[in-house]
Write a protein that holds these residues in place. Structure first.
Motif, PDB file in Angstrom:
ATOM      1  N   ILE A   1      54.114  35.443  44.798  1.00  0.00           N
ATOM      2  CA  ILE A   1      54.163  35.190  43.345  1.00  0.00           C
ATOM      3  C   ILE A   1      53.284  36.209  42.613  1.00  0.00           C
ATOM      4  O   ILE A   1      53.655  36.758  41.580  1.00  0.00           O
ATOM      5  N   ARG A   2      52.101  36.459  43.154  1.00  0.00           N
ATOM      6  CA  ARG A   2      51.212  37.476  42.565  1.00  0.00           C
ATOM      7  C   ARG A   2      51.931  38.820  42.464  1.00  0.00           C
ATOM      8  O   ARG A   2      51.884  39.501  41.438  1.00  0.00           O
ATOM      9  N   LYS A   3      52.644  39.178  43.504  1.00  0.00           N
ATOM     10  CA  LYS A   3      53.347  40.473  43.500  1.00  0.00           C
ATOM     11  C   LYS A   3      54.437  40.491  42.425  1.00  0.00           C
ATOM     12  O   LYS A   3      54.604  41.471  41.703  1.00  0.00           O
ATOM     13  N   GLN A   4      55.165  39.367  42.319  1.00  0.00           N
ATOM     14  CA  GLN A   4      56.238  39.298  41.315  1.00  0.00           C
ATOM     15  C   GLN A   4      55.701  39.371  39.895  1.00  0.00           C
ATOM     16  O   GLN A   4      56.257  40.050  39.040  1.00  0.00           O
ATOM     17  N   THR A   5      54.609  38.636  39.625  1.00  0.00           N
ATOM     18  CA  THR A   5      54.161  38.510  38.235  1.00  0.00           C
ATOM     19  C   THR A   5      53.171  39.599  37.829  1.00  0.00           C
ATOM     20  O   THR A   5      53.188  40.052  36.694  1.00  0.00           O
ATOM     21  N   LYS A   6      52.314  40.007  38.734  1.00  0.00           N
ATOM     22  CA  LYS A   6      51.237  40.947  38.391  1.00  0.00           C
ATOM     23  C   LYS A   6      51.415  42.316  39.042  1.00  0.00           C
ATOM     24  O   LYS A   6      50.724  43.269  38.656  1.00  0.00           O
ATOM     25  N   GLY A   7      52.277  42.421  40.039  1.00  0.00           N
ATOM     26  CA  GLY A   7      52.460  43.701  40.719  1.00  0.00           C
ATOM     27  C   GLY A   7      51.366  43.949  41.743  1.00  0.00           C
ATOM     28  O   GLY A   7      50.537  43.079  42.014  1.00  0.00           O
ATOM     29  N   ASP A   8      51.360  45.171  42.274  1.00  0.00           N
ATOM     30  CA  ASP A   8      50.427  45.506  43.360  1.00  0.00           C
ATOM     31  C   ASP A   8      49.118  46.097  42.860  1.00  0.00           C
ATOM     32  O   ASP A   8      48.197  46.328  43.647  1.00  0.00           O
ATOM     33  N   ALA A   9      49.048  46.376  41.561  1.00  0.00           N
ATOM     34  CA  ALA A   9      47.837  47.015  41.046  1.00  0.00           C
ATOM     35  C   ALA A   9      46.727  45.973  40.881  1.00  0.00           C
ATOM     36  O   ALA A   9      46.947  44.891  40.333  1.00  0.00           O
ATOM     37  N   VAL A  10      45.542  46.331  41.359  1.00  0.00           N
ATOM     38  CA  VAL A  10      44.379  45.439  41.256  1.00  0.00           C
ATOM     39  C   VAL A  10      43.523  45.898  40.073  1.00  0.00           C
ATOM     40  O   VAL A  10      43.194  47.080  39.961  1.00  0.00           O
ATOM     41  N   HIS A  11      43.189  44.972  39.202  1.00  0.00           N
ATOM     42  CA  HIS A  11      42.338  45.315  38.054  1.00  0.00           C
ATOM     43  C   HIS A  11      40.873  45.243  38.434  1.00  0.00           C
ATOM     44  O   HIS A  11      40.436  44.259  39.019  1.00  0.00           O
ATOM     45  N   LEU A  12      40.137  46.292  38.096  1.00  0.00           N
ATOM     46  CA  LEU A  12      38.700  46.319  38.372  1.00  0.00           C
ATOM     47  C   LEU A  12      37.937  46.032  37.081  1.00  0.00           C
ATOM     48  O   LEU A  12      38.220  46.629  36.041  1.00  0.00           O
ATOM     49  N   ARG A  13      37.002  45.132  37.153  1.00  0.00           N
ATOM     50  CA  ARG A  13      36.155  44.801  35.991  1.00  0.00           C
ATOM     51  C   ARG A  13      34.722  45.130  36.371  1.00  0.00           C
ATOM     52  O   ARG A  13      34.229  44.625  37.386  1.00  0.00           O
ATOM     53  N   ALA A  14      34.063  45.919  35.540  1.00  0.00           N
ATOM     54  CA  ALA A  14      32.680  46.315  35.844  1.00  0.00           C
ATOM     55  C   ALA A  14      31.712  45.223  35.405  1.00  0.00           C
ATOM     56  O   ALA A  14      31.592  44.917  34.214  1.00  0.00           O
ATOM     57  N   LEU A  15      31.036  44.642  36.373  1.00  0.00           N
ATOM     58  CA  LEU A  15      30.123  43.539  36.075  1.00  0.00           C
ATOM     59  C   LEU A  15      28.709  44.060  35.824  1.00  0.00           C
ATOM     60  O   LEU A  15      28.141  44.770  36.657  1.00  0.00           O
ATOM     61  N   ILE A  16      28.162  43.696  34.670  1.00  0.00           N
ATOM     62  CA  ILE A  16      26.776  44.053  34.354  1.00  0.00           C
ATOM     63  C   ILE A  16      25.985  42.761  34.140  1.00  0.00           C
ATOM     64  O   ILE A  16      26.263  41.989  33.210  1.00  0.00           O
TER      65      ILE A  16
END
Ligand code: 5AD
Ligand code: SF4
Length: 340
Positions: free
Chosen positions: A37-52
């Motif tokens: 389901i993740r692949k169908q809805t969000k694709g294979d790209a992983v979002h990176l969020r910089a945590l401070i």
């Protein structure tokens, strides 16, 4: 179990009893389907969020947390506004498109200061997420108007009695109210829970998942509870990875298009925990870009931070992990409703 899992994925709906069934039973298919389901809805790209992690000073006293105000074994710190901006600039230069400012409930950072920081960071053309606790509607609105995009506030547990026990100075109804005020202010809203808290039941975990759906949260962070020795819960059970992974995977089935991080706590209690999470429904990672001299002091739970590696090394490590499972690093800001 397979049928029930398939039904959940098809209808994005489950009754509380059905969620309990999925939580209790062994069901490797659940993780496979959440990944699909993740692949169908969000694709294979992983979002990176910089945590401070910009302040570890906190007026709250949550029973599970190493930063609780009663813990005197913490060296407290707060970054200056200049340090926060500097760190954000570095994150932007490293390619991050989202900055997450996380901190304890520290009154020093009043609304004016936070709004000033928001405006500076937004000049960098990044999405900005705040995770700074319970505020009034007016404050949330001021942060949104100043340009912040997203807000994280975990409900932690929807079991009211347990919530009151673990959060001595806080109020369950107010927590819920805060979440609805965050939504009302126009933020992309993130919440989530801890899994494995002493006294927490399977029923209440099912209720947590129902709550995520009811709120229609845009982001859900699920953390296995990890006991911290300097807290009242220091001797409790820490084998909570498998259950946390299940809660996460079921959440993916019910809220197919939201952003779900592979949380740091998952990586901390299980080798490769982050990769396992990415293959069980998660599509986000939040690398820690807090400067080395501070991050070892932001100890929500033990061994949280790879304290000897800096932000650049952490970024490289995470990208390698993502590529090792044939996924890619996302190039957009990664809002919930972005087109895949
Ligand atoms: N184990 C796991 N997660 C924890 N958090 C705080 N203490 C712990 C712990 N001992 C989580 C809470 C909070 C987030 C910032 O960190 O869920 O919302
Ligand atoms: Fe403070 Fe957050 Fe820790 Fe609670 S969980 S003591 S609010 S830093």
């Amino acid at each position: 179990m397979k049928k029930l899992t398939e039904k959940a994925a098809k209808e994005n709906k489950l009754s509380k009893n059905e969620i309990i069934e999925l939580l209790i039973n062994e069901n490797p298919f659940l993780f496979k389907l959440a990944d699909k389901i993740r692949k169908q809805t969000k694709g294979d790209a992983v979002h990176l969020r910089a945590l401070i992690e910009f302040t570890n000073i906190c007026k709250q006293n949550c029973y599970y947390c190493g930063l609780r105000c009663d813990n005197k074994n913490v060296q407290r710190y707060r970054l200056s506004i200049d340090e926060i901006i500097e760190c954000s600039v570095k994150a932007k230069q490293a390619g991050y498109q989202t900055i997450v400012l996380q901190g304890g409930e520290d009154a020093f950072f009043d609304t004016d200061k936070i709004c000033k920081i928001i405006k500076e960071i937004k000049k960098l053309d990044v999405a900005l997420t705040l995770s700074i606790g319970e505020k009034s509607y007016e404050e949330y609105k001021a942060f949104k108007d100043a340009g912040a995009d997203r807000y994280l506030l975990r409900i932690e547990t929807t079991d009211k009695e347990l919530y009151q026990k673990l959060h001595p100075k806080m109020n369950f109804e107010n927590r819920i109210k805060c979440l609805y005020n965050i939504k009302l202010s126009g933020f992309e809203t993130g919440t989530g829970c801890l899994v494995g808290l002493p006294g927490q039941t399977i029923e209440s975990l099912a209720a947590d998942i129902m709550f995520f759906k009811e709120l229609d949260a845009d982001m859900i962070g699920i953390g296995p509870f990890i006991p911290h020795p300097d807290t009242p819960l220091g001797n409790e059970n820490k084998n909570n990875f498998d259950m946390a992974l299940k809660v996460m995977a079921i959440t993916r089935l019910l809220l197919p298009d939201i952003n779900i991080p592979a949380t740091t706590a998952m990586e901390t209690i299980k080798p490769n925990g982050r990769i396992i999470a990415l293959q069980s429904g998660a599509n986000v990672i939040m690398p820690n870009l807090t400067e080395i001299k501070y991050k070892s002091k932001y100890e929500l739970y033990p061994e949280k931070n790879n304290s000897n590696i800096n932000g650049e090394e952490e970024t490289i490590k995470v990208i390698k992990e993502i590529e090792s499972i044939k996924r890619t690093v996302a190039v957009s800001k990664g809002y919930r409703h972005d087109i895949k």
